[in-house]
Write a protein that holds these residues in place. Structure first.
Motif, PDB file in Angstrom:
ATOM      1  N   GLU A   1      88.419  39.696  56.291  1.00 54.07           N
ATOM      2  CA  GLU A   1      89.172  38.458  56.820  1.00 54.07           C
ATOM      3  C   GLU A   1      88.651  37.202  55.976  1.00 54.07           C
ATOM      4  O   GLU A   1      89.134  36.257  55.975  1.00 54.07           O
ATOM      5  CB  GLU A   1      88.914  38.181  58.130  1.00 54.07           C
ATOM      6  CG  GLU A   1      87.473  37.647  58.585  1.00 54.07           C
ATOM      7  CD  GLU A   1      86.574  38.762  59.109  1.00 54.07           C
ATOM      8  OE1 GLU A   1      86.809  39.924  58.603  1.00 54.07           O
ATOM      9  OE2 GLU A   1      85.714  38.564  59.669  1.00 54.07           O
TER      10      GLU A   1
ATOM     11  N   ARG B   1      83.447  40.181  53.901  1.00 56.48           N
ATOM     12  CA  ARG B   1      84.266  40.554  54.955  1.00 56.48           C
ATOM     13  C   ARG B   1      85.643  40.687  54.610  1.00 56.48           C
ATOM     14  O   ARG B   1      86.286  39.688  53.999  1.00 56.48           O
ATOM     15  CB  ARG B   1      83.752  39.689  56.160  1.00 56.48           C
ATOM     16  CG  ARG B   1      82.329  40.023  56.794  1.00 56.48           C
ATOM     17  CD  ARG B   1      82.395  39.633  58.423  1.00 56.48           C
ATOM     18  NE  ARG B   1      83.580  40.250  58.900  1.00 56.48           N
ATOM     19  CZ  ARG B   1      83.542  41.422  59.568  1.00 56.48           C
ATOM     20  NH1 ARG B   1      82.459  42.086  59.578  1.00 56.48           N
ATOM     21  NH2 ARG B   1      84.430  41.893  60.321  1.00 56.48           N
TER      22      ARG B   1
ATOM     23  N   VAL C   1      73.080  36.734  54.472  1.00 51.85           N
ATOM     24  CA  VAL C   1      74.375  36.413  55.244  1.00 51.85           C
ATOM     25  C   VAL C   1      75.459  35.805  54.500  1.00 51.85           C
ATOM     26  O   VAL C   1      76.603  36.311  54.824  1.00 51.85           O
ATOM     27  CB  VAL C   1      73.981  35.460  56.344  1.00 51.85           C
ATOM     28  CG1 VAL C   1      74.849  34.894  57.284  1.00 51.85           C
ATOM     29  CG2 VAL C   1      72.586  35.958  57.312  1.00 51.85           C
TER      30      VAL C   1
ATOM     31  N   TYR D   1      77.344  38.837  52.946  1.00 53.76           N
ATOM     32  CA  TYR D   1      77.841  39.402  53.927  1.00 53.76           C
ATOM     33  C   TYR D   1      79.358  38.864  54.639  1.00 53.76           C
ATOM     34  O   TYR D   1      80.387  39.441  54.436  1.00 53.76           O
ATOM     35  CB  TYR D   1      77.116  39.739  55.090  1.00 53.76           C
ATOM     36  CG  TYR D   1      77.626  40.033  56.510  1.00 53.76           C
ATOM     37  CD1 TYR D   1      78.210  41.342  56.773  1.00 53.76           C
ATOM     38  CD2 TYR D   1      77.963  39.061  57.479  1.00 53.76           C
ATOM     39  CE1 TYR D   1      78.943  41.651  57.764  1.00 53.76           C
ATOM     40  CE2 TYR D   1      78.720  39.566  58.626  1.00 53.76           C
ATOM     41  CZ  TYR D   1      79.263  40.841  58.920  1.00 53.76           C
ATOM     42  OH  TYR D   1      79.672  40.871  59.976  1.00 53.76           O
ATOM     43  N   PHE D   2      79.116  37.700  54.580  1.00 52.70           N
ATOM     44  CA  PHE D   2      80.598  36.850  54.845  1.00 52.70           C
ATOM     45  C   PHE D   2      81.617  36.986  53.653  1.00 52.70           C
ATOM     46  O   PHE D   2      82.709  37.145  53.916  1.00 52.70           O
ATOM     47  CB  PHE D   2      80.208  35.512  55.402  1.00 52.70           C
ATOM     48  CG  PHE D   2      79.832  35.377  56.903  1.00 52.70           C
ATOM     49  CD1 PHE D   2      80.677  35.702  57.910  1.00 52.70           C
ATOM     50  CD2 PHE D   2      78.615  34.999  57.266  1.00 52.70           C
ATOM     51  CE1 PHE D   2      80.385  35.995  59.302  1.00 52.70           C
ATOM     52  CE2 PHE D   2      78.243  34.923  58.365  1.00 52.70           C
ATOM     53  CZ  PHE D   2      79.142  35.277  59.520  1.00 52.70           C
TER      54      PHE D   2
END
Lengths: 53, 218
Positions: free
Chosen positions: B187, B185, B178, B181-182
């Motif tokens: 943004e 990203r 996780v 993944y962030f």
């Protein structure tokens, strides 16, 4: 799918050995599920913002 | 001894992570990857001598965690990582509204979002559990620190310790996936860059962060 692993001790009694490694794919799957759901949520937000402009 | 408010650097940059914290982050990442690799690859069928690499990486992780606890208590600003009830429920309500309406609330953050802070606390619980149980398990293997003592804990207690250590390892897999993944990203990439270079641009600060929640000195 087992949650725990057991073994026999020196006296032949069944004792807890640890967490079952079958759960490995559950934890990988949980991460993938979260990632997919979050990506859908973010994509929806982006679409909503674009429609507002 | 507390870290001063972040400051603008040369008018265009805002310092987000100091060198000590960036080194801590990346060394912890390396230690975690070695621990997960040496912990889980043998379970997946890859046979190699993993025990020494595992406990050495574990000792390094413990040293890094102690270093971070020291900095968190005496150098970094505790308030940056604290989650208040009001802040939590405001964030929860805003996210729920976003999910239902499909429209961004355009929220601006403090230094960290509520999600990032909650993630940090979850990592803290998992890593501390792994460290404490790891030390207890280490008593059962020979190391430069002590001679192996397999009778240090009872068989029942050993089962609970191994259970908690295994669960911490499994949770770490989810958390790392996780986290990565962030980190990638779009943004969030400016935050990821700041974990390498240490700073974010003034425009990134002004567009993503609320000066009331994360004040910087000009």
């Amino acid at each position: 799918m087992e949650i725990f692993r057991y073994k026999s001790d020196a006296w032949g009694q069944r004792v807890l050995e640890g967490v079952s490694w079958d759960l490995l794919w559950f934890f990988v799957g949980a991460a993938l599920l979260f990632i997919v759901l979050h990506a859908i949520y973010k994509r929806r937000l982006l679409k909503g913002s674009a429609e507002n402009e | 001894m507390s870290e001063p408010a972040a400051r603008y650097d040369a008018g265009t940059r805002v310092v987000r992570h100091r060198l000590a914290d960036r080194l801590y982050h990346w060394l912890m990442a390396a230690a975690m990857l070695v621990l997960l690799g040496t912990g889980f690859l043998p379970i997946l069928g890859l046979r190699f001598a993993w025990v020494d690499a595992h406990w050495i990486a574990g000792v390094i992780l413990i040293a890094l965690v102690l270093f971070h606890i020291f900095r968190a208590l005496f150098v970094l600003r505790f308030a940056d990582m604290w989650v208040g009830w009001r802040e939590f429920w405001q964030s929860f309500a805003a996210t729920t509204r976003e999910v239902i309406s499909g429209r961004s609330a355009g929220r601006r953050l403090g230094k960290y979002s509520v999600g990032q802070k909650m993630f940090h606390h979850a990592v803290a619980v998992v890593v501390l559990t792994a460290c404490v149980t790891g030390v207890i398990m280490m008593v059962g293997v020979d190391s430069p620190f002590w001679e192996r003592n397999p009778l240090f804990i009872t068989e029942k207690t050993r089962g609970v310790v191994f259970l908690l250590h295994g669960l911490a390892g499994l949770c770490s897999i989810t958390m790392i996936m996780v986290h990565v993944y962030f980190a990638i990203r779009p943004e969030k990439r400016y935050m990821t860059s700041s974990m390498i270079g240490g700073w974010i641009s003034r425009s990134e600060y002004e567009s993503h962060h609320d000066p009331k929640l994360w004040s910087v000195e000009k």
